[in-house]
Design a protein around this motif. Structure first.
Motif, PDB file in Angstrom:
ATOM      1  N   PRO A  73      -2.299   1.924  -1.669  1.00  0.00           N
ATOM      2  CA  PRO A  73      -3.425   2.677  -1.110  1.00  0.00           C
ATOM      3  C   PRO A  73      -3.114   4.158  -1.052  1.00  0.00           C
ATOM      4  CG  PRO A  73      -2.192   1.628   0.636  1.00  0.00           C
ATOM      5  CD  PRO A  73      -1.581   1.154  -0.643  1.00  0.00           C
ATOM      6  N   ASP A  79      -4.673   8.533   2.846  1.00  0.00           N
ATOM      7  CA  ASP A  79      -5.709   8.562   3.866  1.00  0.00           C
ATOM      8  C   ASP A  79      -6.218   7.167   4.229  1.00  0.00           C
ATOM      9  OD1 ASP A  79      -6.718   8.220   1.365  1.00  0.00           O
ATOM     10  OD2 ASP A  79      -8.607   9.296   1.770  1.00  0.00           O
ATOM     11  N   ARG A  80      -5.903   6.164   3.416  1.00  0.00           N
ATOM     12  CA  ARG A  80      -6.342   4.790   3.712  1.00  0.00           C
ATOM     13  C   ARG A  80      -5.162   3.869   4.033  1.00  0.00           C
ATOM     14  NH1 ARG A  80     -11.558   3.717   2.031  1.00  0.00           N
ATOM     15  NH2 ARG A  80     -12.757   5.654   2.155  1.00  0.00           N
ATOM     16  N   ALA A  81      -4.001   4.420   4.243  1.00  0.00           N
ATOM     17  CA  ALA A  81      -2.823   3.578   4.470  1.00  0.00           C
ATOM     18  C   ALA A  81      -2.941   2.774   5.763  1.00  0.00           C
ATOM     19  CB  ALA A  81      -1.562   4.446   4.497  1.00  0.00           C
ATOM     20  N   ARG A  82      -3.470   3.395   6.831  1.00  0.00           N
ATOM     21  CA  ARG A  82      -3.600   2.671   8.101  1.00  0.00           C
ATOM     22  C   ARG A  82      -4.607   1.530   8.000  1.00  0.00           C
ATOM     23  NH1 ARG A  82      -4.804   6.272  13.258  1.00  0.00           N
ATOM     24  NH2 ARG A  82      -2.821   7.141  12.478  1.00  0.00           N
ATOM     25  N   ARG A  83      -5.720   1.782   7.352  1.00  0.00           N
ATOM     26  CA  ARG A  83      -6.722   0.719   7.188  1.00  0.00           C
ATOM     27  C   ARG A  83      -6.189  -0.400   6.297  1.00  0.00           C
ATOM     28  NH1 ARG A  83     -12.003  -0.243   7.935  1.00  0.00           N
ATOM     29  NH2 ARG A  83     -13.135  -1.447   6.377  1.00  0.00           N
ATOM     30  N   TYR A  84      -5.440  -0.026   5.273  1.00  0.00           N
ATOM     31  CA  TYR A  84      -4.853  -1.048   4.407  1.00  0.00           C
ATOM     32  C   TYR A  84      -3.860  -1.915   5.182  1.00  0.00           C
ATOM     33  CZ  TYR A  84      -1.816  -3.078   0.871  1.00  0.00           C
ATOM     34  OH  TYR A  84      -1.073  -3.943   0.140  1.00  0.00           O
TER      35      TYR A  84
END
Length: 294
Positions: free
Chosen positions: A73, A76-81
């Motif tokens: 990912p 910026d999308r690492a936490r959601r991933y």
């Protein structure tokens, strides 16, 4: 003295001096022509005929197969991933817990069924039998039936409970039961009274007195006329209904929960005033939670 003779010099020529073949070819070739390859001249690479032409400048859409996309990912999308990637593990844990709970419930039910089956095979419980031994009736004579005013009958009876079919099972009759006497298939309730509480051992028959009273009883003209005809014939049909709370005792340790036993006995009496002779025409016993016992 002899003269010294010197050799004569070679004659001058108007042609240019001798040059190599390669140099002459280079000097005599025109300016725009390509000199022929020689041993010392490097070969020039000719362009390939199958080489594609360069694409014109512009915007292009490149389609990549889904299985070849790198599953990394963006920052910026690492936490959601990370949050979404932990869901399957939690779902598997929840599914595993549900499966374990269902297996435990099924195991408990199987053990309970095995225990109940073993108890049934060892003790063989049976339903008790009921009958009406005698019945004394007051307030339903011919004079009171002829009046249109409400009736206040009183009935004193002796009920017999027989536990002779159980050799290893005792019955505990608890309080809160009721005995009622009615006429015309239960449409006209004459009197009602409480069922006494007592314990009955195996292979025992117990007779006990029951007092029943009625208040504000009204009979239709059709019912009053029918009772008068049946009394004249010496056979007035009555229905004795009992709702009893009982518990079964298996030996001295095991006991069942409290269940409701409903008994309905058809009785015929020869008179409605004084001590009557009761003729039992059969009783039916129903125990819904334990229907498989009997």
């Amino acid at each position: 003295m002899a003269d010294r003779v010197h050799p004569a010099p070679p004659p001058l020529s108007s042609s240019p001096p001798h040059q190599p073949h390669d140099q002459r070819a280079a000097t005599t070739a025109p300016s725009g022509a390509v000199p022929p390859p020689t041993d010392t001249t490097p070969l020039q690479r000719r362009p390939s005929i199958a080489s594609p032409a360069a694409p014109p400048p512009g915007t292009y859409i490149v389609q990549v197969p889904k299985d070849q996309v790198l599953r990394v990912p963006p920052p910026d999308r690492a936490r959601r991933y990370k949050k979404l990637s932990t869901r399957p593990a939690r779902r598997r844990a929840l599914r595993r817990a549900c499966c374990c709970a269902c297996a435990a419930v099924l195991l408990v039910l199987a053990l309970a069924a095995a225990f109940v089956g073993a108890v049934y095979l060892v003790y063989r419980p049976r339903a008790p039998a009921f009958s009406v031994a005698s019945l004394s009736i007051h307030g339903l004579n011919a004079t009171s039936l002829a009046l249109s005013s409400p009736l206040t009958p009183r009935l004193d009876g002796v009920v017999r409970a027989d536990n002779g079919r159980n050799s290893k099972v005792g019955i505990e009759y608890r309080g809160g039961g009721e005995v009622a006497v009615s006429y015309d298939s239960g449409s006209a309730r004459l009197a009602a009274g409480p069922w006494p509480a007592f314990r009955q051992p195996p292979r025992n028959a117990t007779a006990f007195a029951v007092s029943m009273t009625g208040n504000g009883v009204r009979l239709t003209e059709v019912q009053a006329a029918r009772i008068a005809r049946e009394q004249a014939a010496g056979a007035v049909p009555l229905q004795v209904e009992a709702t009893v709370h009982v518990r079964l005792r298996f030996g001295g340790v095991l006991r069942t929960w409290t269940v409701d036993v409903r008994a309905r006995c058809d009785v015929a009496v020869d008179r409605l005033d004084g001590d009557a002779v009761a003729v039992n025409r059969g009783c039916r016993v129903k125990v819904r939670p334990l229907w498989w016992w009997w």
